[in-house]
Design a protein around this motif. Structure first.
Motif, PDB file in Angstrom:
ATOM      1  N   UNK A   4       0.845  -1.186   0.000  1.00 28.64           N
ATOM      2  CA  UNK A   4       0.000   0.000   0.000  1.00 28.64           C
ATOM      3  C   UNK A   4       0.882   1.238   0.000  1.00 28.64           C
ATOM      4  N   UNK A   5       0.601   2.166  -0.878  1.00 28.61           N
ATOM      5  CA  UNK A   5       1.319   3.436  -0.947  1.00 28.61           C
ATOM      6  C   UNK A   5       0.328   4.536  -0.602  1.00 28.61           C
ATOM      7  N   UNK A   6       0.623   5.241   0.495  1.00 30.81           N
ATOM      8  CA  UNK A   6      -0.281   6.274   1.004  1.00 30.81           C
ATOM      9  C   UNK A   6      -1.694   5.737   1.161  1.00 30.81           C
ATOM     10  N   UNK A   7      -1.765   4.494   1.663  1.00 34.20           N
ATOM     11  CA  UNK A   7      -3.054   3.900   1.983  1.00 34.20           C
ATOM     12  C   UNK A   7      -3.768   3.213   0.839  1.00 34.20           C
ATOM     13  N   UNK A   8      -3.225   3.252  -0.383  1.00 31.00           N
ATOM     14  CA  UNK A   8      -3.873   2.627  -1.526  1.00 31.00           C
ATOM     15  C   UNK A   8      -3.064   1.425  -2.014  1.00 31.00           C
ATOM     16  N   UNK A   9      -3.760   0.338  -2.376  1.00 34.47           N
ATOM     17  CA  UNK A   9      -3.084  -0.870  -2.837  1.00 34.47           C
ATOM     18  C   UNK A   9      -2.423  -0.606  -4.191  1.00 34.47           C
ATOM     19  N   UNK A  10      -1.102  -0.761  -4.219  1.00 31.53           N
ATOM     20  CA  UNK A  10      -0.349  -0.539  -5.454  1.00 31.53           C
ATOM     21  C   UNK A  10       0.182  -1.836  -6.054  1.00 31.53           C
ATOM     22  N   UNK A  11       0.177  -2.916  -5.286  1.00 27.98           N
ATOM     23  CA  UNK A  11       0.723  -4.193  -5.751  1.00 27.98           C
ATOM     24  C   UNK A  11       0.092  -5.302  -4.919  1.00 27.98           C
ATOM     25  N   UNK A  12      -0.215  -6.424  -5.572  1.00 26.57           N
ATOM     26  CA  UNK A  12      -0.789  -7.569  -4.853  1.00 26.57           C
ATOM     27  C   UNK A  12      -0.170  -8.848  -5.399  1.00 26.57           C
ATOM     28  N   UNK A  13       0.289  -9.723  -4.496  1.00 26.74           N
ATOM     29  CA  UNK A  13       0.888 -10.996  -4.891  1.00 26.74           C
ATOM     30  C   UNK A  13       0.342 -12.120  -4.021  1.00 26.74           C
ATOM     31  N   UNK A  14       0.387 -13.346  -4.565  1.00 25.66           N
ATOM     32  CA  UNK A  14       0.110 -14.538  -3.779  1.00 25.66           C
ATOM     33  C   UNK A  14       1.411 -15.308  -3.609  1.00 25.66           C
ATOM     34  N   UNK A  15       1.700 -15.697  -2.353  1.00 22.96           N
ATOM     35  CA  UNK A  15       2.923 -16.412  -2.017  1.00 22.96           C
ATOM     36  C   UNK A  15       2.540 -17.702  -1.313  1.00 22.96           C
ATOM     37  N   UNK A  16       2.989 -18.840  -1.818  1.00 20.07           N
ATOM     38  CA  UNK A  16       2.750 -20.093  -1.121  1.00 20.07           C
ATOM     39  C   UNK A  16       3.459 -20.089   0.228  1.00 20.07           C
ATOM     40  N   UNK A  17       2.783 -20.581   1.261  1.00 25.24           N
ATOM     41  CA  UNK A  17       3.411 -20.676   2.579  1.00 25.24           C
ATOM     42  C   UNK A  17       4.520 -21.720   2.543  1.00 25.24           C
ATOM     43  N   UNK A  18       5.670 -21.366   3.040  1.00 25.57           N
ATOM     44  CA  UNK A  18       6.786 -22.311   3.109  1.00 25.57           C
ATOM     45  C   UNK A  18       6.383 -23.476   4.012  1.00 25.57           C
ATOM     46  N   UNK A  19       6.333 -24.688   3.456  1.00 25.01           N
ATOM     47  CA  UNK A  19       5.879 -25.851   4.209  1.00 25.01           C
ATOM     48  C   UNK A  19       4.422 -26.186   3.982  1.00 25.01           C
ATOM     49  N   UNK A  20       3.792 -25.551   2.994  1.00 25.28           N
ATOM     50  CA  UNK A  20       2.373 -25.779   2.721  1.00 25.28           C
ATOM     51  C   UNK A  20       2.069 -27.225   2.312  1.00 25.28           C
TER      52      UNK A  20
END
Length: 471
Positions: free
Chosen positions: A406-422
């Motif tokens: 979030x940049x100045x309160x607004x979402x500027x980037x979104x990613x999905x990351x697998x949990x290590x050990x999923x």
């Protein structure tokens, strides 16, 4: 209500509702023993340099110790379609089950089908000598190899009886030969109908069933064929999707189970997750991070069969322990039951971070070794270290994280990351998860904050943690 009391998935009429949607122990029915027990390992991928025989033998000996009546392999026995690979698998089978008999002398039925790696040798060169080393398609060579190694007739679709239960298997469809699955089930409909379960195996998952759209499936043939039979149970592989993922058990018009993989079981949705295991090209240049190790996820199923339900155990053959709660699936299947994906998602609980947990955020002049993939290797980045959520809530195991900048309160980037050990047993999954964001993606001005939201395998979220970018 503690976690031990809810350690197995089950359902018993109004009692299920009385527990507010929580699950009951699988042994609540009180049966002394199942009518049938069989083991399942899929995608074993025997290759000269991988020593898969070690894990095949480990799995088969564990099945033998459990007193199985049969072993199912839903395809990809070989890795490169080579006859020598199938011979190696057959040698292990004969060592553990000589004459198709267990250590106590009981008969153990083979329930094997082929997958794309067994038949579609697209890597085979044109020289006749090279081709002779491969099974190659559904021709005479496949028939001779199968009958020599497994001592049974080669059939596009086979049917077997094990202790009074019907099993049906279909070979992998190639460009030139496609097993007539839909027609076969129409022709045999009268003998398959009824409350008693029957089992079907092929390599690919039936379209629109287990895996909630995450994984490789067929083109709908098996779904069309099995939908008229609520007593049908499909058990399939091909996707290499981890069976830690609770969407691996599905019930709707019929029952569908993901068998997992004995070679490299993870998540192959490259392009969705930064840390996805890219099944066919481990050196992909667009990987921001090194893929999580899929080899840790080697797994299989043990299925206990009763006339009104299945009890399915998920087994790690890397760590030799359970991978999670047993699945208890009522039969025949019905939409809206406890393994209906819509209901599962609605009743699951999002994972939660422990009190006091923190996301560590650091700017790095050079992306850390052992974490950065080809896309960020040697480049500046922002490095997030995400703690593993710990919780005692049933159904709340973390599968992935949604990371937002979030940049100045607004979402500027979104990613999905697998949990290590999923994809490993819960006791082995308490690990830090890394997330790398290229420095060129982070603005030089404005307040930059990171929101990390843990999610379970249904995509249900828990409360997020916040981290602030260092200057």
């Amino acid at each position: 209500m503690n976690e031990i009391a809810l350690s197995r998935r089950g359902f018993l009429g109004g009692a299920f509702a009385a527990f507010g949607g929580l699950v009951l122990p699988a042994d609540v029915f009180g049966d002394a023993a199942p009518a049938l027990r069989f083991g399942v390992i899929s995608d074993v991928h025997v290759a000269k340099s991988w020593n898969q025989e070690k894990y095949i033998e480990k799995a088969l000996r564990w099945f033998d110790a459990q007193g199985v009546d049969a072993v199912m392999v839903p395809g990809d026995i070989a890795h490169s379609g080579m006859i020598a690979e199938l011979e190696s698998f057959a040698a292990v089978w004969n060592r553990v089950f000589p004459g198709d008999r267990g250590a106590d002398g009981r008969h153990v039925e083979k329930l094997f089908v082929t997958g794309n790696h067994d038949l579609e040798a697209w890597w085979v060169k044109g020289e006749p000598a090279w081709r002779e080393q491969h099974v190659f398609n559904h021709g005479e060579n496949a028939r001779k190899v199968w009958e020599r190694l497994f001592h049974e007739e080669w059939q596009l679709i086979w049917k077997k009886q094990v202790k009074g239960y019907t099993f049906v298997g279909a070979q992998w469809p190639t460009v030139s030969v496609k097993p007539p699955v839909e027609q076969w089930f129409r022709d045999h409909a009268d003998e398959l109908r009824g409350p008693k379960p029957f089992f079907y195996t092929q390599h690919a998952h039936p379209k629109g069933t287990c895996g909630e759209g995450k994984i490789s499936t067929d083109h709908g043939e098996a779904t069309n064929a099995l939908s008229p039979f609520p007593n049908a149970v499909a058990i399939t592989g091909h996707s290499h999707q981890t069976i830690v993922d609770e969407t691996s058990a599905w019930q709707g018009a019929f029952t569908s189970l993901n068998a997992g993989c004995l070679r490299s079981c993870g998540n192959d949705r490259h392009g969705v997750y930064d840390s996805t295991y890219p099944a066919y090209n481990p050196k992909r240049k667009d990987n921001r991070m090194i893929p999580l190790p899929a080899e840790e996820g080697r797994c299989g199923l043990l299925v206990d069969v009763f006339d009104n339900r299945l009890v399915v155990r998920r087994r790690s053959f890397e760590y030799d322990v359970s991978l999670g709660d047993d699945w208890c699936l009522l039969l025949p299947a019905a939409a809206g039951g406890p393994f209906d994906p819509v209901r599962q998602k609605a009743e699951s609980v999002g994972p939660e971070f422990a009190d006091g947990a923190k996301v560590e955020v650091a700017r790095c002049a050079v992306a850390p070794e052992g974490v950065a993939g080809p896309a960020l290797k040697g480049k500046p980045c922002v490095h997030l270290r995400i703690p593993h959520p710990r919780t005692m809530k049933t159904g709340s195991r973390v599968y992935d994280f949604q990371v937002e900048m979030l940049v100045d309160g607004k979402v500027a980037l979104r990613r999905l990351i697998l949990a290590n050990g999923y994809n490993v047993p819960a006791a082995k999954a308490d690990r830090v998860t890394n997330c790398l964001i290229g420095a060129d993606e982070v603005p030089k001005t404005g307040e930059v904050r990171f929101r990390v939201t843990p999610r379970n395998s249904f995509g249900v979220a828990g409360k997020p943690l916040w981290g602030k970018s260092s200057t």
